[in-house]
Design a protein around this motif. Structure first.
Motif, PDB file in Angstrom:
ATOM      1  N   TYR A  98     -15.770  11.232   5.119  1.00 49.81           N
ATOM      2  CA  TYR A  98     -14.923  12.068   4.073  1.00 49.81           C
ATOM      3  C   TYR A  98     -16.028  13.374   3.715  1.00 49.81           C
ATOM      4  CZ  TYR A  98     -11.489   8.881   3.124  1.00 49.81           C
ATOM      5  OH  TYR A  98     -11.334   6.942   3.055  1.00 49.81           O
ATOM      6  N   PHE A 110       0.683   3.754  -3.264  1.00 47.03           N
ATOM      7  CA  PHE A 110       0.322   5.716  -2.724  1.00 47.03           C
ATOM      8  C   PHE A 110       1.734   6.104  -2.929  1.00 47.03           C
ATOM      9  CE2 PHE A 110      -1.056   8.808   0.062  1.00 47.03           C
ATOM     10  CZ  PHE A 110      -2.347   8.869   0.370  1.00 47.03           C
ATOM     11  N   PHE A 117      -5.130   7.115   5.190  1.00 41.13           N
ATOM     12  CA  PHE A 117      -6.046   6.077   4.287  1.00 41.13           C
ATOM     13  C   PHE A 117      -5.505   4.548   5.488  1.00 41.13           C
ATOM     14  CE2 PHE A 117      -4.898   2.652   1.826  1.00 41.13           C
ATOM     15  CZ  PHE A 117      -6.069   2.448   0.748  1.00 41.13           C
ATOM     16  N   PHE A 142     -11.970   1.915   1.977  1.00 37.40           N
ATOM     17  CA  PHE A 142     -11.376   2.231   0.954  1.00 37.40           C
ATOM     18  C   PHE A 142     -10.636   3.738   0.177  1.00 37.40           C
ATOM     19  CE2 PHE A 142     -10.976  -2.493   1.627  1.00 37.40           C
ATOM     20  CZ  PHE A 142      -9.077  -2.522   1.280  1.00 37.40           C
ATOM     21  N   GLY A 143     -12.059   4.349   1.129  1.00 40.43           N
ATOM     22  CA  GLY A 143     -12.226   5.950   0.099  1.00 40.43           C
ATOM     23  C   GLY A 143     -13.287   6.529  -0.866  1.00 40.43           C
ATOM     24  N   GLN A 163      -1.591  11.666   4.542  1.00 44.18           N
ATOM     25  CA  GLN A 163      -2.382  11.337   3.289  1.00 44.18           C
ATOM     26  C   GLN A 163      -2.038  10.292   3.615  1.00 44.18           C
ATOM     27  OE1 GLN A 163      -2.226  13.209  -0.414  1.00 44.18           O
ATOM     28  NE2 GLN A 163      -1.238  14.599   0.364  1.00 44.18           N
ATOM     29  N   TYR A 164      -1.266   9.536   3.723  1.00 43.69           N
ATOM     30  CA  TYR A 164      -1.578   8.454   3.875  1.00 43.69           C
ATOM     31  C   TYR A 164      -1.547   7.692   5.332  1.00 43.69           C
ATOM     32  CZ  TYR A 164       0.970   3.427   3.901  1.00 43.69           C
ATOM     33  OH  TYR A 164       0.726   1.587   4.135  1.00 43.69           O
ATOM     34  N   SER A 176       0.885  -1.109  -0.257  1.00 46.30           N
ATOM     35  CA  SER A 176       0.212   0.428  -0.050  1.00 46.30           C
ATOM     36  C   SER A 176       1.110   1.620   0.511  1.00 46.30           C
ATOM     37  CB  SER A 176      -1.315   0.252   1.079  1.00 46.30           C
ATOM     38  OG  SER A 176      -0.211   0.255   2.441  1.00 46.30           O
ATOM     39  N   PRO A 213      -7.423   6.099  -5.269  1.00 44.02           N
ATOM     40  CA  PRO A 213      -8.920   5.255  -4.222  1.00 44.02           C
ATOM     41  C   PRO A 213      -8.643   3.660  -4.895  1.00 44.02           C
ATOM     42  CG  PRO A 213      -9.300   7.141  -3.743  1.00 44.02           C
ATOM     43  CD  PRO A 213      -8.790   7.321  -4.934  1.00 44.02           C
TER      44      PRO A 213
END
Length: 335
Positions: free
Chosen positions: A85, A24, A75, A99-100, A71-72, A20, A301
């Motif tokens: 969100y 990313f 996530f 997972f967004g 940001q990571y 991941s 995403p």
């Protein structure tokens, strides 16, 4: 055994984190290292002629104005505990595993994946049964009768199968079984709704995949059986008066299953991550098709979701392969 499984589980979690992080970084860190700004990244997800206010709003909504490591972290945190969100005029709660939301369609990723997994699972599972049965059977028969017409025929078909690309065999199967002889359906139906129509629709795709993969298993089985059937313990088993079927299956074939299980674990794990060409050829809306659409849209995403799902299937398949070693070959012991 329990400690072994625990160690492999911990290693699997670490591997998924690495996968991941790399994915990313490819989409967020590398563009910035190449000189692309957050405004330019945000502009990819807006229509033509955006204003500065539009770019700023999208940049804030997508979190592009934060450092990459933040940001990571958001996530990963969302996968474990869910996330909230900001979708512009509204906010949405994304429950774990989250997972967004797609940057393009603003649709939650995880439900999209779960709705497509049964299609990919059906495709991979049915094809795997066919290629195992046909490939191993052809390999055993060829090894027992080396140089015969059967041996040459099976190996010739195997060579053709591994040489022909999927888009060719798939289109050929569609032409023969859906156009010229309309034997099979073209609209996917879930197994729970109509099992017979489910199998009827998927059978051409299963055969196309099986032709490709069974060739590998046939050649692998044949080479292993040729070596094994000349061993001393095989002659001893025959001298003891054991039946030929017992000698071939219990003593011969069982000894060559280890490399077959290894290859099968990798193949089935990769297929569960998405059989891209097969799904596109047969118009199956599975994980592979979803991944291609996300890559074309540069939509992070869904790409991350598919990547982690594929990595998860590969890790689980390899764990099951290691556990099957001991059952297939008593000489193997896991510690």
């Amino acid at each position: 055994m329990i400690s072994y499984i625990l160690r492999r589980t911990v290693a699997a979690v670490i591997l998924l984190l690495v996968v991941s992080a790399v994915t990313f970084a490819i989409f967020f860190l590398l563009p910035r290292l190449a000189g692309q700004t957050a405004d330019q990244l945000a502009q990819q997800y807006i229509g033509k002629s955006p204003t500065k206010a539009d770019i700023a709003a999208v940049k804030h909504n997508l979190g592009l104005d934060e450092p990459v490591y933040v940001q990571y972290w958001h996530f990963i945190k969302g996968i474990v505990s869910g996330a909230t969100y900001d979708l512009g005029p509204t906010t949405a709660q994304c429950n774990a595993p989250c997972f967004g939301y797609s940057f393009k369609t603003h649709v939650e990723v995880w439900p999209q994946l779960t709705s497509r997994i049964p299609v990919t699972l059906s495709l991979a599972g049915g094809a795997a049964v066919l290629w195992l049965l046909s490939g191993i059977t052809a390999g055993v028969v060829s090894a027992l009768k080396p140089g015969s017409i059967l041996d040459r025929t099976f190996m010739g078909v195997a060579l053709s199968g591994v040489s022909l690309p999927m888009f060719f065999t798939g289109q050929l199967a569609i032409y023969l079984f859906r156009t010229k002889w309309p034997i099979f359906g073209s609209e996917y139906v879930p197994f729970t709704e109509n099992p017979s129509q489910w199998a009827n629709t998927l059978f051409p795709a299963w055969c196309s995949l099986a032709l490709l993969y069974s060739a590998i298993y046939a050649r692998l089985t044949r080479s292993g059986m040729l070596e094994t059937m000349s061993e001393d313990y095989i002659r001893t088993a025959r001298a003891k008066g054991l039946g030929e079927r017992t000698v071939v299956v219990k003593h011969g074939l069982r000894s060559v299953l280890t490399p077959i299980i290894t290859v099968f674990g990798m193949d089935i794990g990769l297929l569960l991550g998405g059989a891209v060409i097969t799904e596109y050829t047969f118009s199956l809306h599975g994980v592979g098709e979803y991944a291609v659409k996300a890559i074309q849209d540069n939509d992070l995403p869904p790409i991350l979701g598919v990547t982690l799902l594929a990595a998860f299937f590969v890790v689980i398949a390899n764990l099951l392969v290691d556990l099957l070693y001991a059952a297939a070959d008593p000489r193997v012991r896991l510690s």
